[in-house]
Enzyme design. Structure first.
Site, PDB file in Angstrom:
ATOM      1  N   GLY A  46     -29.627  68.770 -72.243  1.00 19.01           N
ATOM      2  CA  GLY A  46     -30.788  68.100 -71.560  1.00 19.01           C
ATOM      3  C   GLY A  46     -30.658  66.587 -71.885  1.00 19.01           C
ATOM      4  N   GLU A  47     -31.629  66.177 -72.098  1.00 20.62           N
ATOM      5  CA  GLU A  47     -31.724  64.575 -72.706  1.00 20.62           C
ATOM      6  C   GLU A  47     -32.404  64.641 -74.165  1.00 20.62           C
ATOM      7  OE1 GLU A  47     -30.295  62.530 -70.432  1.00 20.62           O
ATOM      8  OE2 GLU A  47     -30.759  60.991 -72.167  1.00 20.62           O
ATOM      9  N   SER A  48     -31.459  64.178 -74.928  1.00 20.82           N
ATOM     10  CA  SER A  48     -31.824  64.090 -76.217  1.00 20.82           C
ATOM     11  C   SER A  48     -33.187  63.328 -76.450  1.00 20.82           C
ATOM     12  CB  SER A  48     -30.603  63.923 -77.175  1.00 20.82           C
ATOM     13  OG  SER A  48     -30.139  62.609 -76.975  1.00 20.82           O
ATOM     14  N   CYS A  78     -24.550  70.149 -76.677  1.00 20.73           N
ATOM     15  CA  CYS A  78     -24.733  68.936 -76.028  1.00 20.73           C
ATOM     16  C   CYS A  78     -25.875  68.024 -76.497  1.00 20.73           C
ATOM     17  CB  CYS A  78     -24.912  69.058 -74.368  1.00 20.73           C
ATOM     18  SG  CYS A  78     -24.220  67.703 -73.591  1.00 20.73           S
ATOM     19  N   ARG A 105     -23.197  59.422 -78.291  1.00 24.10           N
ATOM     20  CA  ARG A 105     -23.745  59.924 -77.097  1.00 24.10           C
ATOM     21  C   ARG A 105     -22.880  59.208 -75.780  1.00 24.10           C
ATOM     22  NH1 ARG A 105     -29.714  58.260 -75.939  1.00 24.10           N
ATOM     23  NH2 ARG A 105     -29.636  59.532 -74.280  1.00 24.10           N
ATOM     24  N   ILE A 132     -21.071  67.400 -69.453  1.00 28.04           N
ATOM     25  CA  ILE A 132     -21.916  66.794 -68.555  1.00 28.04           C
ATOM     26  C   ILE A 132     -22.774  65.768 -69.434  1.00 28.04           C
ATOM     27  CG2 ILE A 132     -24.062  66.756 -67.327  1.00 28.04           C
ATOM     28  CD1 ILE A 132     -23.625  70.077 -67.107  1.00 28.04           C
ATOM     29  N   ARG A 133     -22.193  64.232 -69.055  1.00 29.43           N
ATOM     30  CA  ARG A 133     -22.414  63.236 -69.831  1.00 29.43           C
ATOM     31  C   ARG A 133     -22.634  63.689 -71.424  1.00 29.43           C
ATOM     32  NH1 ARG A 133     -27.072  60.910 -69.249  1.00 29.43           N
ATOM     33  NH2 ARG A 133     -28.094  62.993 -68.660  1.00 29.43           N
ATOM     34  N   HIS A 167     -21.159  72.488 -72.578  1.00 30.81           N
ATOM     35  CA  HIS A 167     -22.226  73.732 -72.250  1.00 30.81           C
ATOM     36  C   HIS A 167     -21.626  74.934 -72.091  1.00 30.81           C
ATOM     37  CE1 HIS A 167     -25.729  71.183 -70.865  1.00 30.81           C
ATOM     38  NE2 HIS A 167     -24.614  70.313 -70.927  1.00 30.81           N
ATOM     39  N   GLU A 169     -22.701  77.907 -71.882  1.00 27.14           N
ATOM     40  CA  GLU A 169     -23.552  78.927 -70.570  1.00 27.14           C
ATOM     41  C   GLU A 169     -23.205  78.572 -69.351  1.00 27.14           C
ATOM     42  OE1 GLU A 169     -24.603  76.072 -71.859  1.00 27.14           O
ATOM     43  OE2 GLU A 169     -26.176  74.897 -70.500  1.00 27.14           O
TER      44      GLU A 169
END
Ligand code: GLN
Length: 186
Positions: A46-48, A78, A105, A132-133, A167, A169
């Site tokens: 997600g977004e840390s 991530c 990051r 992903i990023r 990821h 998953e």
């Protein structure tokens, strides 16, 4: 087996599906009172920055840190890896700081924002990894390296903590989740 999945933001849903398929009971952790009686913990992507802010605002920070420090098996992917890292080389924030590694990051730059790569994962074999990023791990300290892609470390284990830059998953492969559940049942 009761697994808590941090669900304040980001990609938590597929972890839940996979772990439930494998027979685990899953609890979405949305507030501090959800954090009890857990055998394992998942910190999703997600977004840390957002997740880090929310776990403090929701008073989940101390409970999570204490659980991890006390040895609860933790699968962090991530943004989750960034939350665990003791140091982020290109960001002054530090969050749970339980994993003795330095991460970078958004390490692959804009053009390579998202990509898939099949590569070796220790004791598992070839695994399709979705980035992903993503961050990568610049310094591993005394953590054990589990996977490298193009010479960059993308997965480590340190005691009870599994930190993955990708990821696991996404893509139809539950072997890393199986490995994690084995850690939880010990
Ligand atoms: N770029 C995100 C961050 O810095 C991580 C991306 C992800 O979790 N897929 O927090």
């Amino acid at each position: 087996m009761r697994i808590g999945i941090l669900a304040v933001q980001g990609a938590f849903a597929l972890h839940k599906e996979i772990l439930e398929d494998l027979g685990a009971e899953c609890v979405e952790l949305r507030q501090a009172s959800d954090i009890h009686n857990l055998d394992g913990l998942v910190l999703p992507g997600g977004e840390s920055t957002v997740q880090g802010k929310l776990i403090r605002e929701l008073q989940m920070y101390d409970k999570l840190k204490e659980l991890i420090d006390n040895g609860i098996p933790t699968l962090a992917t991530c943004a989750g890896l960034i939350l665990l890292a003791k140091e982020i080389s290109n960001d002054e924030n530090v969050y749970l700081a339980t994993l003795p590694v330095t991460v970078k990051r958004n390490a692959y730059g804009r053009q390579l924002g998202s990509f898939n790569k099949v590569d070796m994962f220790k004791d598992i074999g070839d695994f399709e990894m979705t980035f992903i990023r993503a961050p990568y791990i610049e310094q591993v300290g005394n953590a054990k390296v589990l996977a490298k892609v193009d010479d960059k470390v993308v997965a480590v284990q340190y005691k009870n903590q599994l930190g993955l830059a990708f990821h696991p998953e996404m893509g139809n492969d539950n072997r890393i989740h199986k490995y994690f559940l084995q850690m939880c049942s010990r």
